[in-house]
Design a protein around this motif. Sequence first.
Motif, PDB file in Angstrom:
ATOM      1  N   ALA A 161       0.251   6.551  -7.008  1.00 34.49           N
ATOM      2  CA  ALA A 161      -0.801   7.553  -7.166  1.00 34.49           C
ATOM      3  C   ALA A 161      -0.195   8.942  -7.357  1.00 34.49           C
ATOM      4  O   ALA A 161      -0.655   9.736  -8.179  1.00 34.49           O
ATOM      5  CB  ALA A 161      -1.730   7.544  -5.955  1.00 34.49           C
ATOM      6  N   ASN A 209     -11.389  -0.260  -8.958  1.00 30.37           N
ATOM      7  CA  ASN A 209     -10.073  -0.050  -8.389  1.00 30.37           C
ATOM      8  C   ASN A 209      -9.209  -1.309  -8.352  1.00 30.37           C
ATOM      9  O   ASN A 209      -8.039  -1.291  -8.708  1.00 30.37           O
ATOM     10  CB  ASN A 209     -10.200   0.542  -6.982  1.00 30.37           C
ATOM     11  CG  ASN A 209      -8.866   1.054  -6.478  1.00 30.37           C
ATOM     12  OD1 ASN A 209      -8.222   1.854  -7.138  1.00 30.37           O
ATOM     13  ND2 ASN A 209      -8.437   0.563  -5.353  1.00 30.37           N
ATOM     14  N   GLU A 216      -6.067  11.124 -11.176  1.00 27.64           N
ATOM     15  CA  GLU A 216      -6.139  10.865  -9.735  1.00 27.64           C
ATOM     16  C   GLU A 216      -6.703   9.477  -9.483  1.00 27.64           C
ATOM     17  O   GLU A 216      -7.809   9.170  -9.911  1.00 27.64           O
ATOM     18  CB  GLU A 216      -7.035  11.905  -9.047  1.00 27.64           C
ATOM     19  CG  GLU A 216      -6.484  13.311  -9.051  1.00 27.64           C
ATOM     20  CD  GLU A 216      -5.169  13.434  -8.284  1.00 27.64           C
ATOM     21  OE1 GLU A 216      -4.877  12.577  -7.431  1.00 27.64           O
ATOM     22  OE2 GLU A 216      -4.427  14.393  -8.568  1.00 27.64           O
ATOM     23  N   LEU A 217      -5.948   8.633  -8.794  1.00 25.65           N
ATOM     24  CA  LEU A 217      -6.453   7.298  -8.444  1.00 25.65           C
ATOM     25  C   LEU A 217      -7.307   7.410  -7.200  1.00 25.65           C
ATOM     26  O   LEU A 217      -7.041   8.226  -6.323  1.00 25.65           O
ATOM     27  CB  LEU A 217      -5.284   6.344  -8.233  1.00 25.65           C
ATOM     28  CG  LEU A 217      -4.429   6.160  -9.485  1.00 25.65           C
ATOM     29  CD1 LEU A 217      -3.162   5.392  -9.179  1.00 25.65           C
ATOM     30  CD2 LEU A 217      -5.223   5.441 -10.567  1.00 25.65           C
ATOM     31  N   LYS A 218      -8.345   6.574  -7.137  1.00 26.98           N
ATOM     32  CA  LYS A 218      -9.296   6.640  -6.028  1.00 26.98           C
ATOM     33  C   LYS A 218      -9.555   5.239  -5.484  1.00 26.98           C
ATOM     34  O   LYS A 218      -9.661   4.286  -6.240  1.00 26.98           O
ATOM     35  CB  LYS A 218     -10.637   7.214  -6.501  1.00 26.98           C
ATOM     36  CG  LYS A 218     -10.535   8.551  -7.225  1.00 26.98           C
ATOM     37  CD  LYS A 218     -11.889   8.892  -7.835  1.00 26.98           C
ATOM     38  CE  LYS A 218     -11.802   9.904  -8.953  1.00 26.98           C
ATOM     39  NZ  LYS A 218     -11.055  11.103  -8.650  1.00 26.98           N
ATOM     40  N   SER A 219      -9.736   5.150  -4.155  1.00 24.54           N
ATOM     41  CA  SER A 219     -10.007   3.846  -3.541  1.00 24.54           C
ATOM     42  C   SER A 219     -11.366   3.307  -3.911  1.00 24.54           C
ATOM     43  O   SER A 219     -11.562   2.107  -4.016  1.00 24.54           O
ATOM     44  CB  SER A 219      -9.979   3.947  -2.020  1.00 24.54           C
ATOM     45  OG  SER A 219      -8.727   4.295  -1.563  1.00 24.54           O
ATOM     46  N   ASP A 220     -12.358   4.215  -4.029  1.00 25.83           N
ATOM     47  CA  ASP A 220     -13.716   3.720  -4.183  1.00 25.83           C
ATOM     48  C   ASP A 220     -14.142   3.656  -5.636  1.00 25.83           C
ATOM     49  O   ASP A 220     -15.308   3.507  -5.942  1.00 25.83           O
ATOM     50  CB  ASP A 220     -14.703   4.546  -3.356  1.00 25.83           C
ATOM     51  CG  ASP A 220     -14.559   6.035  -3.625  1.00 25.83           C
ATOM     52  OD1 ASP A 220     -13.700   6.402  -4.447  1.00 25.83           O
ATOM     53  OD2 ASP A 220     -15.300   6.807  -3.013  1.00 25.83           O
ATOM     54  N   ALA A 254       1.443   1.900  -3.459  1.00 26.57           N
ATOM     55  CA  ALA A 254       0.221   2.412  -4.085  1.00 26.57           C
ATOM     56  C   ALA A 254       0.155   3.934  -3.947  1.00 26.57           C
ATOM     57  O   ALA A 254      -0.214   4.638  -4.886  1.00 26.57           O
ATOM     58  CB  ALA A 254      -1.009   1.761  -3.459  1.00 26.57           C
ATOM     59  N   LEU A 255       0.528   4.439  -2.770  1.00 24.95           N
ATOM     60  CA  LEU A 255       0.553   5.895  -2.573  1.00 24.95           C
ATOM     61  C   LEU A 255       1.578   6.549  -3.490  1.00 24.95           C
ATOM     62  O   LEU A 255       1.331   7.607  -4.056  1.00 24.95           O
ATOM     63  CB  LEU A 255       0.887   6.232  -1.115  1.00 24.95           C
ATOM     64  CG  LEU A 255      -0.245   6.256  -0.093  1.00 24.95           C
ATOM     65  CD1 LEU A 255       0.293   6.685   1.264  1.00 24.95           C
ATOM     66  CD2 LEU A 255      -1.362   7.192  -0.520  1.00 24.95           C
ATOM     67  N   GLU A 256       2.740   5.914  -3.617  1.00 18.35           N
ATOM     68  CA  GLU A 256       3.790   6.462  -4.485  1.00 18.35           C
ATOM     69  C   GLU A 256       3.336   6.461  -5.945  1.00 18.35           C
ATOM     70  O   GLU A 256       3.577   7.415  -6.678  1.00 18.35           O
ATOM     71  CB  GLU A 256       5.081   5.639  -4.350  1.00 18.35           C
ATOM     72  CG  GLU A 256       5.817   5.852  -3.045  1.00 18.35           C
ATOM     73  CD  GLU A 256       6.354   7.281  -2.893  1.00 18.35           C
ATOM     74  OE1 GLU A 256       6.640   7.921  -3.922  1.00 18.35           O
ATOM     75  OE2 GLU A 256       6.445   7.744  -1.752  1.00 18.35           O
ATOM     76  N   PHE A 308      -5.565  -1.767 -10.591  1.00 12.76           N
ATOM     77  CA  PHE A 308      -4.259  -2.057 -10.021  1.00 12.76           C
ATOM     78  C   PHE A 308      -3.836  -3.511 -10.220  1.00 12.76           C
ATOM     79  O   PHE A 308      -2.827  -3.940  -9.680  1.00 12.76           O
ATOM     80  CB  PHE A 308      -4.243  -1.723  -8.522  1.00 12.76           C
ATOM     81  CG  PHE A 308      -3.751  -0.331  -8.234  1.00 12.76           C
ATOM     82  CD1 PHE A 308      -2.423   0.001  -8.448  1.00 12.76           C
ATOM     83  CD2 PHE A 308      -4.604   0.647  -7.748  1.00 12.76           C
ATOM     84  CE1 PHE A 308      -1.940   1.278  -8.185  1.00 12.76           C
ATOM     85  CE2 PHE A 308      -4.141   1.925  -7.481  1.00 12.76           C
ATOM     86  CZ  PHE A 308      -2.816   2.236  -7.705  1.00 12.76           C
ATOM     87  N   SER A 356       0.822  -1.215   0.000  1.00  5.53           N
ATOM     88  CA  SER A 356       0.000   0.000   0.000  1.00  5.53           C
ATOM     89  C   SER A 356       0.856   1.266   0.000  1.00  5.53           C
ATOM     90  O   SER A 356       0.403   2.315  -0.457  1.00  5.53           O
ATOM     91  CB  SER A 356      -0.941  -0.014   1.205  1.00  5.53           C
ATOM     92  OG  SER A 356      -0.200  -0.087   2.390  1.00  5.53           O
TER      93      SER A 356
END
Lengths: 451, 101
Positions: B63, B81, B73-77, B59-61, B85, B56
């Motif tokens: 994004a 998703n 912009e990547l989004k969790s919801d 994943a932030l990097e 990924f 994870s």
Amino acid sequence: MSALGDGSPLPLIGRPDDAVLFRTAAGPITAAQANTAAHHLAEALPERRYLLNLCRSRSGFALATLAAALRGQISIAPGDGPAERLRAIATRFADASSIADDPATPSPLAAHRCLPPWPQAALMPAASIPAAQVVAIVFTSGSTGEPLAYHKSWGELVWRSRAAATQFALSPAHPVAIVGTVPPAHMYGFETTVLLPLHAGASSWCGAAFYPDDLRRALAACPAPRVLVTTPLHLRSLLRHSLDLPPLARIVSATAPLDASIAAAAEARFGAPVEEIFGATELGSIASRRPTDTPLWRLYPGIRIGIADAPIVSRPGAEPCPLADAIEMQDAEHFRLLGRGGDVIKLAGRRASLAGLNRILNEIEGVEDGVFLAPTESMAESMIDDAAQPVARMQALFVAPAHSPSEILAALRGRIDPVFLPRRLVRVAALPRDALGKLPRQALLALLDDG
Amino acid sequence: MDAMNVYQPDEPRATPSAHFERELAELLVSVLQLEVAAADIQPEAALFHEGLGLDSIDALEIALAVSRRYGVELKSDDEQNGRIFASLRSLAGHIERHRTQ
């Protein structure tokens, strides 16, 4: 009153019926609704000692916790982790059923159910739970070895929530809207994003809150005053991102030391004070500070630390517990942290702080990340007495594409006491940081084995 | 949710160009400091867990890098998703469809 309380009952939910506790995609959940749902679910639970709480949403996690407490069961919060870890926990606490809020969540138990939809608020009696009743079991994140289980009484959780409300001046008349990036099964996330809404002037966002754009949209969906509850990792990510966030009233960080420069940058960028919480899974949150204001930690109301051979923390609702960190009390309410997380290492009669060694390693030019590993399995052991133990040595892992281990060792020489020079120094592509940015000891040992 | 960021599962999906897949692989290797060569990342292999072993934090990097480089912009919801990924190919396809720069 004894440390564990007198067993007197404390409310299940300490908020007015119409107070919003949780903000979900489907709308807000009020105190009356949560109370109704908890009663319904409590009745429906199978007769077991434990309830394995696999809910991922904060509202679902809260509901399962409350229902278990009402029914006299204990909510077990294993959190995310490998399937083997979950199976081991399920085996250890065998007299259990499990519950999830997502039908796709697998369970190791046959007695498994999914949360029903939230009911409409109905007239239900205001319930209470004896202060001494154990209601939850949480686990360490494993940075000192195998996961350890810690029992939490309702009294400890409620009194600490009230103490946090005082510490952060949360007013029931002007509740804050919390957006948290920390999982509800993690003690810090449990306290701030699940328990605070139940007992203090706060609501908690239950939608996605991971990527920067998630946070922007979550905050925009919440009314002011907004509080972002997060970690140094997410804060760094937000600072490097160009997104603008809605106005914040406060930013709260925990799980890893927050660099004062990061705190200052976040305050400048987001226009809100950054507060850091000091705590541990076994203790919960016990102190806070504003890093741009002071290096001193201020204890929550009701928390006392006595220093004998080691610091001992006394807090309402729980037995006294030793603090793994080296601290120096300034007065009854303030302390200075000398070294974190069983940080004090003794080798051959010398002392070093693990955090200090890590800082030196990370300050070497070209080193992007690095960590020392203390020789003993239990960090606490190194604080007791080294006389009977063989002199084991430090190991270290580092990330520095342009430097060999021998170059790093040369740079460390002269900067640290030679006894703490790593006997084994391994270059890796990245450190195995978990979702909270922590470095599980097992993962580091595995990397060393591979190197 | 922004209509731009929603696509129907049955929408015809062009396979991202091999050129773009390679470009994205190079970005991942660079920002995540992976020890593999970009050319060695299999387009259909899992990025997370058993495949490349990303987590994870990565994943932030990703994004952040994808937002900077492509304006996505990547989004969790995001409904998709998990699929976005899943692999280099699916991530490249998502970015190609939504990139603004």
